[in-house]
Write a protein that holds these residues in place. Structure first.
Motif, PDB file in Angstrom:
ATOM      1  N   GLU A   1       0.862  -1.177   0.000  1.00  0.00           N
ATOM      2  CA  GLU A   1       0.000   0.000   0.000  1.00  0.00           C
ATOM      3  C   GLU A   1       0.899   1.229   0.000  1.00  0.00           C
ATOM      4  O   GLU A   1       2.129   1.113   0.071  1.00  0.00           O
ATOM      5  CB  GLU A   1      -0.928  -0.002   1.215  1.00  0.00           C
ATOM      6  CG  GLU A   1      -1.901  -1.175   1.243  1.00  0.00           C
ATOM      7  CD  GLU A   1      -2.965  -1.033   2.320  1.00  0.00           C
ATOM      8  OE1 GLU A   1      -3.243   0.104   2.724  1.00  0.00           O
ATOM      9  OE2 GLU A   1      -3.505  -2.057   2.744  1.00  0.00           O
ATOM     10  N   ASP A   2       0.290   2.406  -0.083  1.00  0.00           N
ATOM     11  CA  ASP A   2       1.088   3.610   0.098  1.00  0.00           C
ATOM     12  C   ASP A   2       1.384   3.781   1.588  1.00  0.00           C
ATOM     13  O   ASP A   2       1.034   2.917   2.412  1.00  0.00           O
ATOM     14  CB  ASP A   2       0.385   4.837  -0.500  1.00  0.00           C
ATOM     15  CG  ASP A   2      -0.965   5.129   0.146  1.00  0.00           C
ATOM     16  OD1 ASP A   2      -1.059   5.104   1.380  1.00  0.00           O
ATOM     17  OD2 ASP A   2      -1.935   5.401  -0.593  1.00  0.00           O
ATOM     18  N   ASP A   3       2.033   4.867   1.962  1.00  0.00           N
ATOM     19  CA  ASP A   3       2.488   5.024   3.349  1.00  0.00           C
ATOM     20  C   ASP A   3       1.420   5.566   4.283  1.00  0.00           C
ATOM     21  O   ASP A   3       1.646   5.675   5.491  1.00  0.00           O
ATOM     22  CB  ASP A   3       3.726   5.925   3.403  1.00  0.00           C
ATOM     23  CG  ASP A   3       3.487   7.302   2.797  1.00  0.00           C
ATOM     24  OD1 ASP A   3       2.547   7.457   1.985  1.00  0.00           O
ATOM     25  OD2 ASP A   3       4.256   8.231   3.109  1.00  0.00           O
ATOM     26  N   ARG A   4       0.227   5.857   3.773  1.00  0.00           N
ATOM     27  CA  ARG A   4      -0.775   6.520   4.605  1.00  0.00           C
ATOM     28  C   ARG A   4      -1.453   5.605   5.625  1.00  0.00           C
ATOM     29  O   ARG A   4      -1.602   5.995   6.799  1.00  0.00           O
ATOM     30  CB  ARG A   4      -1.809   7.203   3.713  1.00  0.00           C
ATOM     31  CG  ARG A   4      -1.214   8.280   2.821  1.00  0.00           C
ATOM     32  CD  ARG A   4      -2.221   8.922   1.897  1.00  0.00           C
ATOM     33  NE  ARG A   4      -2.828   7.947   0.990  1.00  0.00           N
ATOM     34  CZ  ARG A   4      -3.790   8.256   0.114  1.00  0.00           C
ATOM     35  NH1 ARG A   4      -4.258   9.498   0.049  1.00  0.00           N
ATOM     36  NH2 ARG A   4      -4.285   7.332  -0.688  1.00  0.00           N
ATOM     37  N   PRO A   5      -1.906   4.385   5.253  1.00  0.00           N
ATOM     38  CA  PRO A   5      -2.568   3.544   6.256  1.00  0.00           C
ATOM     39  C   PRO A   5      -1.691   3.230   7.467  1.00  0.00           C
ATOM     40  O   PRO A   5      -2.176   3.200   8.603  1.00  0.00           O
ATOM     41  CB  PRO A   5      -2.908   2.278   5.468  1.00  0.00           C
ATOM     42  CG  PRO A   5      -3.051   2.736   4.058  1.00  0.00           C
ATOM     43  CD  PRO A   5      -1.990   3.786   3.898  1.00  0.00           C
ATOM     44  N   ALA A   6      -0.397   3.005   7.243  1.00  0.00           N
ATOM     45  CA  ALA A   6       0.489   2.697   8.365  1.00  0.00           C
ATOM     46  C   ALA A   6       0.626   3.890   9.301  1.00  0.00           C
ATOM     47  O   ALA A   6       0.627   3.739  10.531  1.00  0.00           O
ATOM     48  CB  ALA A   6       1.860   2.266   7.850  1.00  0.00           C
ATOM     49  N   ALA A   7       0.746   5.084   8.727  1.00  0.00           N
ATOM     50  CA  ALA A   7       0.851   6.275   9.568  1.00  0.00           C
ATOM     51  C   ALA A   7      -0.424   6.504  10.365  1.00  0.00           C
ATOM     52  O   ALA A   7      -0.388   6.856  11.556  1.00  0.00           O
ATOM     53  CB  ALA A   7       1.163   7.493   8.703  1.00  0.00           C
ATOM     54  N   LEU A   8      -1.574   6.298   9.724  1.00  0.00           N
ATOM     55  CA  LEU A   8      -2.858   6.484  10.400  1.00  0.00           C
ATOM     56  C   LEU A   8      -3.029   5.468  11.518  1.00  0.00           C
ATOM     57  O   LEU A   8      -3.406   5.821  12.645  1.00  0.00           O
ATOM     58  CB  LEU A   8      -3.992   6.365   9.387  1.00  0.00           C
ATOM     59  CG  LEU A   8      -5.411   6.619   9.900  1.00  0.00           C
ATOM     60  CD1 LEU A   8      -5.566   8.057  10.364  1.00  0.00           C
ATOM     61  CD2 LEU A   8      -6.433   6.308   8.807  1.00  0.00           C
ATOM     62  N   ARG A   9      -2.750   4.199  11.225  1.00  0.00           N
ATOM     63  CA  ARG A   9      -2.890   3.145  12.230  1.00  0.00           C
ATOM     64  C   ARG A   9      -1.920   3.363  13.383  1.00  0.00           C
ATOM     65  O   ARG A   9      -2.268   3.192  14.556  1.00  0.00           O
ATOM     66  CB  ARG A   9      -2.639   1.789  11.572  1.00  0.00           C
ATOM     67  CG  ARG A   9      -2.722   0.588  12.517  1.00  0.00           C
ATOM     68  CD  ARG A   9      -4.157   0.263  12.911  1.00  0.00           C
ATOM     69  NE  ARG A   9      -4.214  -1.043  13.545  1.00  0.00           N
ATOM     70  CZ  ARG A   9      -4.508  -2.176  12.906  1.00  0.00           C
ATOM     71  NH1 ARG A   9      -4.771  -2.151  11.598  1.00  0.00           N
ATOM     72  NH2 ARG A   9      -4.548  -3.313  13.547  1.00  0.00           N
ATOM     73  N   GLY A  10      -0.686   3.746  13.056  1.00  0.00           N
ATOM     74  CA  GLY A  10       0.293   3.970  14.108  1.00  0.00           C
ATOM     75  C   GLY A  10      -0.099   5.100  15.034  1.00  0.00           C
ATOM     76  O   GLY A  10       0.036   4.993  16.250  1.00  0.00           O
TER      77      GLY A  10
END
Length: 292
Positions: free
Chosen positions: A101-110
């Motif tokens: 995926e792009d880097d956005r879901p990980a940043a949001l989840r983190g």
């Protein structure tokens, strides 16, 4: 997939400044860091950073890259703009079980963990994200030419722009503009730098802006206020309402808090974790799905 495959997972979080890789061993986390990995601006360079990081991570735990290739892996990278580039990555990376995926879901989840809320993620690039009733929504992140408002590179560019306007007499000079003129050897040096600088090089100027703004520099405050205005307009568009958690993430994100409207400042909350922690959570989710 066997039980061993879904108790150990690999997570990769990459952006314009750095790429971080982590192994969840089933008991703890082992991580390493490499350089920039934005696969839209430099696909081959981003892949090299990931491959290098996988080798370093494997060596750190005394295993081979081949052993790692069988583990479920979640990869969240800046510059993954659609299926085509994700497919190219899938062919280039040494993993048999891979979610990209792009880097956005990980940043949001983190940042949010299991909370509802919104984030303004402002690193070298930027984007805005929300998690409401379990559903994720994103805006922005359109890159340094057409978007990335309130990012570090946006702040750096803005500082050079206002400095040139001060040279023209359209704005009153300040300590920030004089510092930049001295740094680049005058207006001509700024123009030369701006013609070839990468986003990370523009972003490296952002700390000068935040420092001068915090000391009351008029041009620094103007830049930070303009960026905060973009944040204030963007968050309601993805679902923020007063009383909902706001996380300001990325290297420059937290610096915008005092420039936001009072109602938003009241809702700013510390992040639960970093993007790499979010990527690990998503890697574990992927492993559980794959094991069903």
């Amino acid at each position: 997939m066997t039980e061993s495959l879904h108790t150990r997972v690999i997570a990769i979080d990459g952006g314009g400044t750095r790429c971080r890789l982590a192994l969840w061993t089933g008991r703890d986390v082992v991580s390493v860091e490499t350089g920039s990995a934005n696969v839209s601006t430099d696909f081959d360079g981003g892949v090299r950073q990931i491959i290098e990081g996988v080798g370093t991570l494997a060596a750190k735990v005394g295993e081979s890259v081949d052993a790692f290739s069988t583990l479920p892996a979640f990869v969240g990278l800046a510059g993954v703009t659609g299926p085509e580039i994700a497919d190219r990555l899938r062919q280039a990376l040494p993993f048999a079980h891979l979610r990209i995926e792009d880097d956005r879901p990980a940043a949001l989840r983190g940042a949010l963990g299991d909370r509802d809320g919104v984030i303004a993620h402002c690193g070298t690039g930027s984007f805005f994200g929300s998690r409401i009733a379990g559903a994720m929504r994103f805006s922005g992140g359109w890159g340094p030419v057409l978007g990335d408002e309130a990012s570090a590179q946006w702040i750096g560019r803005a500082a050079l722009k206002v400095t040139l306007r001060a040279v023209d007499g359209r704005l009153k000079p300040s300590g920030l503009s004089q510092m930049l003129l001295d740094r680049f050897g005058g207006a001509a040096g700024i123009v030369r730098f701006g013609g070839t600088a990468r986003p990370s090089e523009f972003g490296a100027l952002a700390p000068h802006v935040t420092e001068h703004a915090a000391a009351g520099d008029a041009l620094g405050c103007r830049i930070m206020g303009d960026a905060a205005s973009d944040i204030a307009q963007s968050l309601p568009a993805i679902g923020w309402v007063p009383g909902m958690t706001i996380c300001l993430t990325g290297g420059i994100g937290p610096h915008f808090e005092p420039y936001l409207p009072a109602a938003m400042q009241a809702d700013v909350s510390a992040s639960v974790g970093e993007p790499l922690a979010g990527a690990l959570s998503l890697a574990k989710d992927f492993a559980m799905e794959a094991a069903r």
